[in-house]
Motif scaffolding. Structure first.
Motif, PDB file in Angstrom:
ATOM      1  N   ALA A   1       0.823  -1.201   0.000  1.00 12.03           N
ATOM      2  CA  ALA A   1       0.000   0.000   0.000  1.00 12.03           C
ATOM      3  C   ALA A   1       0.861   1.257   0.000  1.00 12.03           C
ATOM      4  N   ILE A   2       2.144   1.103   0.332  1.00 10.68           N
ATOM      5  CA  ILE A   2       3.086   2.217   0.220  1.00 10.68           C
ATOM      6  C   ILE A   2       3.792   2.059  -1.123  1.00 10.68           C
ATOM      7  N   LYS A   3       3.764   3.093  -1.925  1.00  6.44           N
ATOM      8  CA  LYS A   3       4.289   2.991  -3.278  1.00  6.44           C
ATOM      9  C   LYS A   3       5.570   3.802  -3.423  1.00  6.44           C
ATOM     10  N   ALA A   4       6.471   3.304  -4.264  1.00  3.38           N
ATOM     11  CA  ALA A   4       7.707   4.019  -4.577  1.00  3.38           C
ATOM     12  C   ALA A   4       7.901   4.025  -6.087  1.00  3.38           C
ATOM     13  N   SER A   5       8.440   5.115  -6.609  1.00  2.00           N
ATOM     14  CA  SER A   5       8.739   5.208  -8.033  1.00  2.00           C
ATOM     15  C   SER A   5      10.094   5.886  -8.202  1.00  2.00           C
ATOM     16  N   LEU A   6      10.770   5.548  -9.295  1.00  2.00           N
ATOM     17  CA  LEU A   6      12.092   6.096  -9.576  1.00  2.00           C
ATOM     18  C   LEU A   6      12.019   7.009 -10.789  1.00  2.00           C
ATOM     19  N   TRP A   7      12.784   8.113 -10.727  1.00  2.00           N
ATOM     20  CA  TRP A   7      12.757   9.127 -11.765  1.00  2.00           C
ATOM     21  C   TRP A   7      14.178   9.481 -12.186  1.00  2.00           C
ATOM     22  N   PHE A   8      14.314   9.949 -13.444  1.00  9.84           N
ATOM     23  CA  PHE A   8      15.649  10.213 -13.994  1.00  9.84           C
ATOM     24  C   PHE A   8      15.617  11.465 -14.864  1.00  9.84           C
ATOM     25  N   ILE A   9      16.731  12.197 -14.836  1.00  9.71           N
ATOM     26  CA  ILE A   9      16.932  13.305 -15.764  1.00  9.71           C
ATOM     27  C   ILE A   9      18.426  13.372 -16.068  1.00  9.71           C
ATOM     28  N   ALA A  10      18.784  13.545 -17.310  1.00  9.69           N
ATOM     29  CA  ALA A  10      20.177  13.433 -17.747  1.00  9.69           C
ATOM     30  C   ALA A  10      20.937  14.744 -17.584  1.00  9.69           C
ATOM     31  N   LYS A  11      20.847  15.350 -16.414  1.00 11.80           N
ATOM     32  CA  LYS A  11      21.538  16.603 -16.113  1.00 11.80           C
ATOM     33  C   LYS A  11      21.415  16.844 -14.610  1.00 11.80           C
ATOM     34  N   PRO A  12      22.107  17.857 -14.073  1.00 12.43           N
ATOM     35  CA  PRO A  12      21.890  18.174 -12.650  1.00 12.43           C
ATOM     36  C   PRO A  12      20.413  18.412 -12.371  1.00 12.43           C
ATOM     37  N   ALA A  13      19.962  18.002 -11.202  1.00 15.59           N
ATOM     38  CA  ALA A  13      18.535  18.053 -10.870  1.00 15.59           C
ATOM     39  C   ALA A  13      18.014  19.484 -10.879  1.00 15.59           C
ATOM     40  N   PRO A  14      16.936  19.745 -11.626  1.00 11.81           N
ATOM     41  CA  PRO A  14      16.333  21.081 -11.625  1.00 11.81           C
ATOM     42  C   PRO A  14      15.537  21.314 -10.349  1.00 11.81           C
ATOM     43  N   ASN A  15      15.294  22.582 -10.051  1.00 11.07           N
ATOM     44  CA  ASN A  15      14.491  22.927  -8.877  1.00 11.07           C
ATOM     45  C   ASN A  15      13.028  22.596  -9.138  1.00 11.07           C
ATOM     46  N   LEU A  16      12.396  22.033  -8.129  1.00  9.79           N
ATOM     47  CA  LEU A  16      10.959  21.763  -8.212  1.00  9.79           C
ATOM     48  C   LEU A  16      10.184  23.033  -7.900  1.00  9.79           C
ATOM     49  N   PRO A  17       8.917  23.097  -8.309  1.00  9.62           N
ATOM     50  CA  PRO A  17       8.071  24.209  -7.865  1.00  9.62           C
ATOM     51  C   PRO A  17       8.020  24.247  -6.341  1.00  9.62           C
ATOM     52  N   THR A  18       7.805  25.413  -5.780  1.00 10.60           N
ATOM     53  CA  THR A  18       7.733  25.539  -4.325  1.00 10.60           C
ATOM     54  C   THR A  18       6.546  24.741  -3.796  1.00 10.60           C
ATOM     55  N   LYS A  19       6.572  24.442  -2.504  1.00  8.23           N
ATOM     56  CA  LYS A  19       5.487  23.672  -1.893  1.00  8.23           C
ATOM     57  C   LYS A  19       4.148  24.407  -2.004  1.00  8.23           C
ATOM     58  N   ASP A  20       4.195  25.735  -1.936  1.00 10.97           N
ATOM     59  CA  ASP A  20       2.951  26.498  -2.030  1.00 10.97           C
ATOM     60  C   ASP A  20       2.332  26.388  -3.416  1.00 10.97           C
ATOM     61  N   ASP A  21       3.188  26.247  -4.425  1.00  6.79           N
ATOM     62  CA  ASP A  21       2.689  26.174  -5.805  1.00  6.79           C
ATOM     63  C   ASP A  21       2.435  24.742  -6.264  1.00  6.79           C
ATOM     64  N   LEU A  22       2.966  23.783  -5.528  1.00  7.53           N
ATOM     65  CA  LEU A  22       2.973  22.404  -6.007  1.00  7.53           C
ATOM     66  C   LEU A  22       1.572  21.849  -6.259  1.00  7.53           C
ATOM     67  N   LEU A  23       0.758  21.760  -5.234  1.00 11.13           N
ATOM     68  CA  LEU A  23      -0.560  21.140  -5.401  1.00 11.13           C
ATOM     69  C   LEU A  23      -1.528  21.977  -6.221  1.00 11.13           C
ATOM     70  N   PRO A  24      -1.621  23.297  -6.016  1.00 10.08           N
ATOM     71  CA  PRO A  24      -2.581  24.065  -6.825  1.00 10.08           C
ATOM     72  C   PRO A  24      -2.301  23.992  -8.316  1.00 10.08           C
ATOM     73  N   ASN A  25      -1.016  24.012  -8.706  1.00  7.33           N
ATOM     74  CA  ASN A  25      -0.693  24.111 -10.124  1.00  7.33           C
ATOM     75  C   ASN A  25      -0.444  22.758 -10.785  1.00  7.33           C
ATOM     76  N   HIS A  26      -0.010  21.777 -10.014  1.00  5.69           N
ATOM     77  CA  HIS A  26       0.399  20.520 -10.630  1.00  5.69           C
ATOM     78  C   HIS A  26      -0.380  19.318 -10.115  1.00  5.69           C
ATOM     79  N   SER A  27      -1.240  19.513  -9.131  1.00  8.19           N
ATOM     80  CA  SER A  27      -2.108  18.470  -8.627  1.00  8.19           C
ATOM     81  C   SER A  27      -1.350  17.403  -7.839  1.00  8.19           C
ATOM     82  N   THR A  28      -0.284  16.838  -8.401  1.00 12.38           N
ATOM     83  CA  THR A  28       0.467  15.781  -7.727  1.00 12.38           C
ATOM     84  C   THR A  28       1.955  16.051  -7.839  1.00 12.38           C
ATOM     85  N   ILE A  29       2.716  15.417  -6.965  1.00 15.05           N
ATOM     86  CA  ILE A  29       4.170  15.542  -7.028  1.00 15.05           C
ATOM     87  C   ILE A  29       4.703  14.921  -8.315  1.00 15.05           C
TER      88      ILE A  29
END
Length: 214
Positions: free
Chosen positions: A161-189
């Motif tokens: 019931a606890i899920k894990a997923s792996l993600w990749f990007i072929a460069k230094p990790a970009p900044n994520l949207p701020t926590k305040d903007d995360l759910l309203p604009n993107h719905s999910t992480i």
């Protein structure tokens, strides 16, 4: 009076032509089978632009990091379910690869790890930004918690019931949207990760692979 009869040796021209035609037929059938087998995979990859395949799209070092993260994910899932600490310091102290800051990690991209989590701990996101993208890209391990924290799992099935997923990007990790903007604009992480270029790492297994996929 004797009659001289000249008997010509049996020719092999017809036999050679037959063998050649048979060889061409075999080559044609083989080429057709290869094209037929490759077509579904190409269509599958083209339809999943937000995913990459762990076997085909990662180099050998990245595949090793991916394998380590899959093993680490299982450890983290159990720790979370049993209310044990899962900070980066805890993982480093326990020498959990690839979070351990050792010589091997430096040789495999020198990833700098940071942990992002919501106050209610709905998700734990471990982001490893590569210092050497030419050797290995950046990885992220996302753990979504769905179990009640005061109810440790009694079996692996309940821990699923606890899920894990792996993600990749072929460069230094970009900044994520701020926590305040995360759910309203993107719905999910997950959508937030996709927005800044991350791709989910999956394993596609076809008929040519005998071991089960994940």
């Amino acid at each position: 009076m004797s009659t001289l009869v000249i008997i010509k040796p049996a020719g092999v021209r017809h036999e050679n032509i037959g063998v050649l035609l048979f060889a061409l037929l075999v080559l044609g059938l083989a080429a057709g089978y290869i094209d037929y087998s490759a077509a579904p995979r190409a269509a599958q990859h083209s339809s999943m632009t937000d995913q990459i395949d762990s076997r085909h799209d990662l180099n050998p070092i990245e595949q090793g990091l991916h394998a380590d993260l899959k093993a680490a994910a299982e450890d983290i899932l159990w720790r979370l379910a049993e209310q044990e600490p899962v900070t980066l310091k805890d993982l480093n102290d326990d020498l959990i690869s690839p979070f351990a800051n050792d010589v091997v990690s430096q040789e495999r991209g020198g990833h700098q790890w940071r942990l992002v989590s919501t106050p209610d701990q709905d998700y734990w996101l471990y982001i490893g930004s590569s210092a050497k993208p030419s050797i290995a890209g950046s990885f992220a391990l996302l753990v979504n918690t769905n179990l009640t924290h005061n109810t440790p799992p009694t079996s692996k099935e309940s821990a699923d019931a606890i899920k894990a997923s792996l993600w990749f990007i072929a460069k230094p990790a970009p900044n994520l949207p701020t926590k305040d903007d995360l759910l309203p604009n993107h719905s999910t992480i997950e959508n937030a990760l996709k927005t800044v270029g991350w791709k989910q790492v999956v394993s596609h297994f076809d008929a040519s692979v005998t071991r089960p996929g994940t």
